[in-house]
Write a protein that holds these residues in place. Structure first.
Motif, PDB file in Angstrom:
ATOM      1  N   ALA A  81      25.946  -6.373  99.355  1.00 31.27           N
ATOM      2  CA  ALA A  81      25.216  -5.264  98.747  1.00 31.27           C
ATOM      3  C   ALA A  81      24.330  -4.568  99.772  1.00 31.27           C
ATOM      4  CB  ALA A  81      24.389  -5.761  97.566  1.00 31.27           C
ATOM      5  N   ALA A  82      23.654  -5.356 100.605  1.00 32.53           N
ATOM      6  CA  ALA A  82      22.812  -4.757 101.644  1.00 32.53           C
ATOM      7  C   ALA A  82      23.642  -3.946 102.622  1.00 32.53           C
ATOM      8  CB  ALA A  82      22.036  -5.860 102.375  1.00 32.53           C
ATOM      9  N   ALA A  83      24.827  -4.468 102.975  1.00 30.61           N
ATOM     10  CA  ALA A  83      25.707  -3.724 103.874  1.00 30.61           C
ATOM     11  C   ALA A  83      26.196  -2.441 103.227  1.00 30.61           C
ATOM     12  CB  ALA A  83      26.881  -4.607 104.289  1.00 30.61           C
ATOM     13  N   LEU A  84      26.470  -2.489 101.920  1.00 26.25           N
ATOM     14  CA  LEU A  84      26.936  -1.293 101.223  1.00 26.25           C
ATOM     15  C   LEU A  84      25.846  -0.237 101.169  1.00 26.25           C
ATOM     16  CD1 LEU A  84      29.070   0.162  99.534  1.00 26.25           C
ATOM     17  CD2 LEU A  84      28.168  -1.021  97.520  1.00 26.25           C
ATOM     18  N   ILE A  85      24.614  -0.650 100.830  1.00 28.70           N
ATOM     19  CA  ILE A  85      23.507   0.313 100.758  1.00 28.70           C
ATOM     20  C   ILE A  85      23.208   0.899 102.131  1.00 28.70           C
ATOM     21  CG2 ILE A  85      21.047   0.533 100.255  1.00 28.70           C
ATOM     22  CD1 ILE A  85      21.404  -1.602  98.108  1.00 28.70           C
ATOM     23  N   PHE A  86      23.188   0.039 103.152  1.00 36.99           N
ATOM     24  CA  PHE A  86      22.941   0.533 104.501  1.00 36.99           C
ATOM     25  C   PHE A  86      24.042   1.476 104.959  1.00 36.99           C
ATOM     26  CE2 PHE A  86      23.432   0.142 109.113  1.00 36.99           C
ATOM     27  CZ  PHE A  86      22.165   0.523 109.526  1.00 36.99           C
ATOM     28  N   GLY A  87      25.282   1.155 104.600  1.00 42.69           N
ATOM     29  CA  GLY A  87      26.385   2.033 104.987  1.00 42.69           C
ATOM     30  C   GLY A  87      26.306   3.388 104.330  1.00 42.69           C
ATOM     31  N   LEU A  88      25.976   3.412 103.037  1.00 43.19           N
ATOM     32  CA  LEU A  88      25.829   4.699 102.352  1.00 43.19           C
ATOM     33  C   LEU A  88      24.674   5.506 102.933  1.00 43.19           C
ATOM     34  CD1 LEU A  88      26.409   3.605  98.637  1.00 43.19           C
ATOM     35  CD2 LEU A  88      28.017   4.807 100.146  1.00 43.19           C
ATOM     36  N   PHE A  89      23.555   4.835 103.217  1.00 40.30           N
ATOM     37  CA  PHE A  89      22.416   5.528 103.806  1.00 40.30           C
ATOM     38  C   PHE A  89      22.772   6.091 105.178  1.00 40.30           C
ATOM     39  CE2 PHE A  89      18.628   5.452 106.512  1.00 40.30           C
ATOM     40  CZ  PHE A  89      17.808   6.316 105.806  1.00 40.30           C
ATOM     41  N   ALA A  90      23.499   5.317 105.965  1.00 36.54           N
ATOM     42  CA  ALA A  90      23.889   5.782 107.290  1.00 36.54           C
ATOM     43  C   ALA A  90      24.825   6.981 107.209  1.00 36.54           C
ATOM     44  CB  ALA A  90      24.539   4.638 108.077  1.00 36.54           C
TER      45      ALA A  90
END
Length: 393
Positions: A81-90
């Motif tokens: 989930a953290a990777a998904l949120i960080f990826g969307l933010f990036a």
């Protein structure tokens, strides 16, 4: 012991990969099979999506929630989930960050060499330089002619703050007032505006009536300081050079006077937003339009092309600067004297002490940095009662 955990993990991965298999098939159909192999593209999307969708499917599937999931599944879901949120933010923020960095490098406007030469002692002013920028302090021979008024000036977007030195130098002389030019990080006035303004106000304690203003983006940045506690200082004026308000002004206890100076050939400001901003101007505001002036003529930094091409000036840069100085200095003189800090009138005379005698090339060139009435050396002389270089009344 591992079998239930592996079954839960495999069921999650199978559910996620099935969903992405459908998405990959649609992408593969839109892909040109001659230039790129669809199966390779589908395999990459499937593996990436299978990892990112684990927490989503785990939380939405009630059957999976009823099972006893191990701590390994919880940790994996959290990391995914953290990777998904960080990826969307990036993905969303990266283009804006790259564009901002490109604008800083591509469209930054350095000051003309003549403008930087104005940041010096002499010609009736003392220059105080610090981490927050520099200030022009008029040096009257008589103590009663020193003004207790000051102007804090913000630079335009991506413009070197030294580009406003000639104009602010002349305003300080014409208005007999202290004029501060702030140096903003990345040449963006809203960054660090309050801390720099407070530092300048704390340094220049002889001023008890302040006005804030700026050019272009610096105008709204100055307006944002209204209503804030700037070290107990009284802010009685707002100066907008080639700028307008972006929002209504806050309710203030002290009456506020506003000056807006515009150029008729300004190609940066939009008339639609300017008309909207008129409703936010307080009653009694003064608007001055310089016929033939453009946006870049408020500073000394050459032609402006960001965010759009500026209009062509029909008058000389010297004539536009003179009109700006006249309008601003006349308005600055009208600011009322508001009771605040006790004013200290300081008259500067040529020192007899040879250690303080810096230069004698002109009548005012002796005013070196160490002879400033606000320097530590001057305060030590004043505390000893010495009238050699500084006379306090």
């Amino acid at each position: 012991l591992l079998a239930p955990r592996l079954r839960t993990w495999r069921s999650l991965r199978r559910a996620s990969t099935r969903l992405f298999d459908r998405c990959a098939a649609l992408v593969a159909l839109a892909c040109d099979s001659e230039t790129r192999e669809p199966t390779t593209m589908a395999f990459g999307i499937k593996d990436l999506g299978g990892l990112c969708l684990i927490p989503v499917l785990f939380l939405l599937n009630k059957d999976m929630l009823k099972r006893k999931a191990s701590i390994y599944v919880y940790i994996t879901s959290f990391v995914s989930a953290a990777a998904l949120i960080f990826g969307l933010f990036a993905v969303i923020a990266l283009p804006f960050a790259l564009y901002f960095a490109y604008c800083i490098v591509r469209y930054r406007r350095p000051a003309d060499p003549e403008a930087r030469a104005a940041v010096r002692n002499g010609d009736g002013v003392i220059v105080e330089e610090a981490w927050w920028g520099f200030a022009f302090l008029p040096c009257p021979i008589e103590a009663t002619s020193r003004s207790n008024k000051g102007l804090i000036y913000f630079q335009g977007a991506l413009v070197d703050h030294a580009a406003y030195a000639p104009m602010c130098h002349d305003i300080a002389i014409a208005a007999r007032a202290t004029v501060v030019v702030l140096k903003s990080p990345l040449r963006m006035a809203p960054f660090g505006a309050r801390c720099r303004a407070e530092a300048a106000i704390d340094r220049l304690k002889h001023v008890n009536v302040w006005a804030v203003g700026g050019h272009s983006m610096g105008g709204p940045a100055a307006a944002d300081l209204l209503g804030l506690d700037l070290g107990g200082a009284t802010v009685a004026g707002l100066c907008l050079h080639a700028s307008y308000l972006l929002h209504p002004l806050p309710d203030l206890e002290t009456p506020l006077t506003v000056l807006q100076v515009l150029g008729s050939c300004d190609g940066i400001l939009t008339k639609e937003k300017g008309e909207i901003a008129k409703q936010w101007m307080p009653a009694g505001s003064k608007v001055v339009e310089i016929e033939g002036g453009n946006h870049a003529g408020f500073g000394a930094y050459g032609v402006q092309t960001f965010p759009r091409a500026d209009g062509e000036r029909t008058i000389s840069a010297a004539d536009q600067q003179a009109a700006i100085v006249t309008a601003t200095a006349t308005w600055l003189k009208t600011l009322g004297l508001v009771s605040g800090r006790s004013q200290r009138h300081i008259a500067v005379e040529a020192p007899d002490n040879p250690r303080l005698l810096k230069r004698q090339s002109s009548s005012m060139d002796w005013l070196g940095h160490d002879a400033s009435p606000f320097s530590p050396l001057a305060r030590r002389l004043s505390s000893r009662g010495s009238m050699t270089g500084l006379k306090e009344e």
